[in-house]
Design a protein around this motif. Structure first.
Motif, PDB file in Angstrom:
ATOM      1  N   UNK A 209       0.803  -1.129  -0.103  1.00  0.00           N
ATOM      2  CA  UNK A 209      -0.074  -0.006  -0.077  1.00  0.00           C
ATOM      3  C   UNK A 209       0.762   1.371  -0.077  1.00  0.00           C
ATOM      4  N   UNK A 210       2.047   1.203   0.777  1.00  0.00           N
ATOM      5  CA  UNK A 210       2.920   2.505   1.234  1.00  0.00           C
ATOM      6  C   UNK A 210       3.426   2.605  -0.374  1.00  0.00           C
ATOM      7  N   UNK A 211       3.785   1.593  -1.022  1.00  0.00           N
ATOM      8  CA  UNK A 211       4.586   1.700  -2.283  1.00  0.00           C
ATOM      9  C   UNK A 211       3.930   2.397  -3.479  1.00  0.00           C
ATOM     10  N   UNK A 212       2.464   1.986  -3.613  1.00  0.00           N
ATOM     11  CA  UNK A 212       1.644   2.537  -4.631  1.00  0.00           C
ATOM     12  C   UNK A 212       0.975   1.286  -5.367  1.00  0.00           C
ATOM     13  N   UNK A 213       1.102   0.047  -4.752  1.00  0.00           N
ATOM     14  CA  UNK A 213       0.514  -0.764  -5.588  1.00  0.00           C
ATOM     15  C   UNK A 213      -0.929  -0.728  -5.998  1.00  0.00           C
ATOM     16  N   UNK A 214      -1.516  -1.120  -6.901  1.00  0.00           N
ATOM     17  CA  UNK A 214      -2.847  -0.942  -7.401  1.00  0.00           C
ATOM     18  C   UNK A 214      -3.721  -1.747  -6.684  1.00  0.00           C
ATOM     19  N   UNK A 215      -3.445  -3.141  -6.526  1.00  0.00           N
ATOM     20  CA  UNK A 215      -4.345  -3.983  -5.716  1.00  0.00           C
ATOM     21  C   UNK A 215      -3.659  -5.177  -4.772  1.00  0.00           C
ATOM     22  N   UNK A 216      -4.639  -5.313  -3.667  1.00  0.00           N
ATOM     23  CA  UNK A 216      -3.739  -6.455  -2.914  1.00  0.00           C
ATOM     24  C   UNK A 216      -4.716  -7.507  -3.162  1.00  0.00           C
ATOM     25  N   UNK A 217      -4.207  -8.919  -3.293  1.00  0.00           N
ATOM     26  CA  UNK A 217      -4.818  -9.822  -3.690  1.00  0.00           C
ATOM     27  C   UNK A 217      -4.856 -10.971  -2.508  1.00  0.00           C
ATOM     28  N   UNK A 218      -5.858 -11.557  -2.183  1.00  0.00           N
ATOM     29  CA  UNK A 218      -6.305 -12.252  -1.227  1.00  0.00           C
ATOM     30  C   UNK A 218      -6.390 -11.714   0.144  1.00  0.00           C
ATOM     31  N   UNK A 219      -5.291 -11.158   0.670  1.00  0.00           N
ATOM     32  CA  UNK A 219      -5.539 -10.164   2.054  1.00  0.00           C
ATOM     33  C   UNK A 219      -6.453 -10.943   2.905  1.00  0.00           C
ATOM     34  N   UNK A 220      -6.044 -12.299   3.374  1.00  0.00           N
ATOM     35  CA  UNK A 220      -6.748 -13.064   4.211  1.00  0.00           C
ATOM     36  C   UNK A 220      -6.719 -12.272   5.785  1.00  0.00           C
ATOM     37  N   UNK A 221      -5.524 -11.800   6.045  1.00  0.00           N
ATOM     38  CA  UNK A 221      -5.389 -11.493   7.195  1.00  0.00           C
ATOM     39  C   UNK A 221      -5.317  -9.703   7.389  1.00  0.00           C
ATOM     40  N   UNK A 222      -6.012  -9.128   6.285  1.00  0.00           N
ATOM     41  CA  UNK A 222      -6.108  -7.686   6.399  1.00  0.00           C
ATOM     42  C   UNK A 222      -6.470  -7.145   7.686  1.00  0.00           C
ATOM     43  N   UNK A 223      -5.864  -5.986   8.186  1.00  0.00           N
ATOM     44  CA  UNK A 223      -6.232  -5.554   9.387  1.00  0.00           C
ATOM     45  C   UNK A 223      -6.988  -4.022   9.192  1.00  0.00           C
ATOM     46  N   UNK A 224      -7.325  -3.531  10.452  1.00  0.00           N
ATOM     47  CA  UNK A 224      -7.856  -2.245  10.617  1.00  0.00           C
ATOM     48  C   UNK A 224      -7.108  -0.919  10.028  1.00  0.00           C
ATOM     49  N   UNK A 225      -5.914  -1.127  10.276  1.00  0.00           N
ATOM     50  CA  UNK A 225      -4.910  -0.111   9.900  1.00  0.00           C
ATOM     51  C   UNK A 225      -4.626  -0.447   8.463  1.00  0.00           C
ATOM     52  N   UNK A 226      -4.446  -1.459   7.866  1.00  0.00           N
ATOM     53  CA  UNK A 226      -4.091  -1.579   6.658  1.00  0.00           C
ATOM     54  C   UNK A 226      -5.577  -1.262   5.742  1.00  0.00           C
ATOM     55  N   UNK A 227      -6.664  -1.666   6.080  1.00  0.00           N
ATOM     56  CA  UNK A 227      -7.974  -1.133   5.703  1.00  0.00           C
ATOM     57  C   UNK A 227      -7.857   0.438   5.441  1.00  0.00           C
ATOM     58  N   UNK A 228      -7.606   0.993   6.413  1.00  0.00           N
ATOM     59  CA  UNK A 228      -7.679   2.363   6.430  1.00  0.00           C
ATOM     60  C   UNK A 228      -6.750   2.987   5.435  1.00  0.00           C
ATOM     61  N   UNK A 229      -5.311   2.445   5.426  1.00  0.00           N
ATOM     62  CA  UNK A 229      -4.494   3.013   4.478  1.00  0.00           C
ATOM     63  C   UNK A 229      -4.894   2.792   3.129  1.00  0.00           C
ATOM     64  N   UNK A 230      -5.285   1.557   2.901  1.00  0.00           N
ATOM     65  CA  UNK A 230      -5.707   1.136   1.399  1.00  0.00           C
ATOM     66  C   UNK A 230      -6.861   1.938   0.967  1.00  0.00           C
ATOM     67  N   UNK A 231      -8.039   2.319   1.735  1.00  0.00           N
ATOM     68  CA  UNK A 231      -8.947   3.280   1.593  1.00  0.00           C
ATOM     69  C   UNK A 231      -8.374   4.744   1.137  1.00  0.00           C
ATOM     70  N   UNK A 232      -7.284   5.110   1.847  1.00  0.00           N
ATOM     71  CA  UNK A 232      -6.856   6.482   1.654  1.00  0.00           C
ATOM     72  C   UNK A 232      -6.117   6.492   0.356  1.00  0.00           C
ATOM     73  N   UNK A 233      -5.532   5.404  -0.007  1.00  0.00           N
ATOM     74  CA  UNK A 233      -4.580   5.281  -0.898  1.00  0.00           C
ATOM     75  C   UNK A 233      -5.195   4.981  -2.388  1.00  0.00           C
ATOM     76  N   UNK A 234      -6.506   4.551  -2.087  1.00  0.00           N
ATOM     77  CA  UNK A 234      -7.418   4.006  -3.242  1.00  0.00           C
ATOM     78  C   UNK A 234      -6.722   2.758  -3.952  1.00  0.00           C
ATOM     79  N   UNK A 235      -6.341   1.995  -3.105  1.00  0.00           N
ATOM     80  CA  UNK A 235      -5.833   0.598  -3.374  1.00  0.00           C
ATOM     81  C   UNK A 235      -7.269  -0.382  -3.461  1.00  0.00           C
ATOM     82  N   UNK A 236      -7.075  -1.156  -4.680  1.00  0.00           N
ATOM     83  CA  UNK A 236      -8.294  -2.101  -4.595  1.00  0.00           C
ATOM     84  C   UNK A 236      -8.137  -3.402  -3.792  1.00  0.00           C
ATOM     85  N   UNK A 237      -8.997  -3.880  -3.199  1.00  0.00           N
ATOM     86  CA  UNK A 237      -8.986  -5.163  -2.571  1.00  0.00           C
ATOM     87  C   UNK A 237      -9.641  -6.235  -3.141  1.00  0.00           C
ATOM     88  N   UNK A 238      -8.879  -7.377  -3.781  1.00  0.00           N
ATOM     89  CA  UNK A 238      -9.610  -8.526  -4.642  1.00  0.00           C
ATOM     90  C   UNK A 238      -9.382  -9.730  -3.815  1.00  0.00           C
TER      91      UNK A 238
END
Length: 378
Positions: A209-238
């Motif tokens: 997310x910090x590097x600017x990837x466009x999407x995270x694949x699987x994200x089985x153990x995605x946590x709250x902090x990561x989700x907040x950062x993904x939303x702010x950076x407009x990273x898509x979750x697949x």
């Protein structure tokens, strides 16, 4: 529905709008591969009991894989592979998916054939191959590995940043450092391409997310902090939920090793929580199946049902399958997420209301699929 393949329009039907509500329209036609609302076309279909939505997007799939096992794929003859890959493309299209991002395994030649209209297929963008820690080392470093993938014609760079199902462990340790992931994103960006990161959890998600990837694949153990950062950076979750259910079924049937049982059972149990975490923080979710065998391709509705089970409403599901997927693929995929004049005529024609959850459990819910103005019967 009869004579659908010869039809170039629908009269008196319901069309999904930008607000994800259905509006009654008098005419929905298509010509030269694009929509035309001014006429109903030749031999129009009666749309009285039909609902029309934009074509769906599978944002993570392996269309070039015919078998779950790589060894089984290698045993296939060239003729078998030709036939079965064509079948994969057709099955995915008739499931309503007019756009796809291949996550590894489909060659540049196959992608070109699909996008040139040589065979019934979704419009495809792809990663061609995946970058693993081993392939990066073999190439002489992560930078060279990225350049190699891009030179092979990839429009996406796929980075395998954590262990997966086939790994001997389920460690969440990142296979790459934060600086290495940044290098991959920088090189891809300079080439006009983007990065998708396979990451079950841990620092790999944070660094991607910090590097600017466009999407995270699987994200089985995605946590709250990561989700907040993904939303702010407009990273898509697949998330690719249902593939783990299918793998679990394969284990219980004895076609995969039993030592995987507890690990995969845990994944199936906790994965929906990551989807709910993403939803709570406003992360864009796109549909991805991660399918990789002839038996799996075409059963894409299973992923839609899994997302509904995880907590998405039918409206949110339609957003994930259309708008979010199409925006992620951007111009790499001609699938339109709007049914508008002169937009590519890609659509799914439902015989049941897609804003009702039960529709997705009905194997006969899709009456037909339109791909660049050609009607594909289901």
């Amino acid at each position: 529905m009869s004579d659908t393949e010869s039809s170039t329009g629908i009269i008196g039907t319901r069309v999904l709008g930008e607000d994800f509500r259905f509006t009654q329209v008098a005419n929905l036609g298509w010509s030269a591969g694009t929509f035309d609302f001014s006429e109903s076309g030749r031999m129009p279909i009666s749309g009285e009991n039909l609902w029309v939505v934009p074509g769906f997007v599978d944002a993570h799939v392996h269309l070039g894989w015919t078998d779950f096992s790589e060894d089984d794929r290698k045993r296939r003859s060239p003729e078998e592979l030709q036939r079965l890959i064509s079948q994969n493309l057709h099955s995915t299209l008739t499931a309503g998916f007019t756009g796809a991002r291949d996550a590894g395994g489909l060659s540049k030649t196959w992608i070109g054939r699909a996008n040139n209209g040589e065979l019934p297929s979704p419009t495809i963008s792809g990663s061609i191959d995946c970058i693993t820690a081993a392939s990066a080392q073999e190439a002489g470093g992560i930078e060279r590995a990225t350049e190699r993938v891009l030179s092979n014609g990839a429009s996406w760079v796929k980075l395998i940043a954590t262990d997966g199902i086939s790994s001997p462990s389920s460690s969440l340790n990142s296979h790459f450092s934060a600086s290495q992931i940044r290098s991959v994103v920088n090189i891809a960006t300079q080439s006009g391409c983007r990065v998708m990161v396979h990451a079950w959890g841990g620092e790999a998600i944070t660094w991607a997310i910090e590097a600017g990837a466009s999407s995270i694949e699987h994200g089985i153990f995605l946590d709250d902090d990561q989700a907040r950062a993904a939303a702010e950076s407009e990273v898509t979750f697949v998330p690719t939920l249902c593939i783990y259910r299918k793998v679990y079924d394969m284990i219980t049937l004895g076609s995969l090793p039993s030592f995987l049982h507890d690990r995969v059972k845990h994944i199936v149990d906790v994965h929906p929580r990551a989807v709910r975490t993403a939803m709570e923080h406003g992360v864009k979710i796109a549909v991805g199946t991660d399918f990789g065998s002839v038996e799996q391709h075409g059963s894409n509705a299973d992923e839609l049902l899994a997302l509904l089970d995880a907590g998405l409403s039918p409206k949110e599901l339609l957003q994930a399958a259309t708008t979010n997927g199409a925006e992620l693929l951007d111009c790499r995929c001609r699938t339109s997420f709007l049914l508008k004049e002169r937009m590519p005529a890609d659509a799914v024609i439902f015989a049941r209301n897609p804003l009702e959850s039960a529709t997705y459990a009905d194997p006969h819910a899709i009456a037909a699929v339109v791909k660049t103005g050609r009607v594909v019967t289901v």
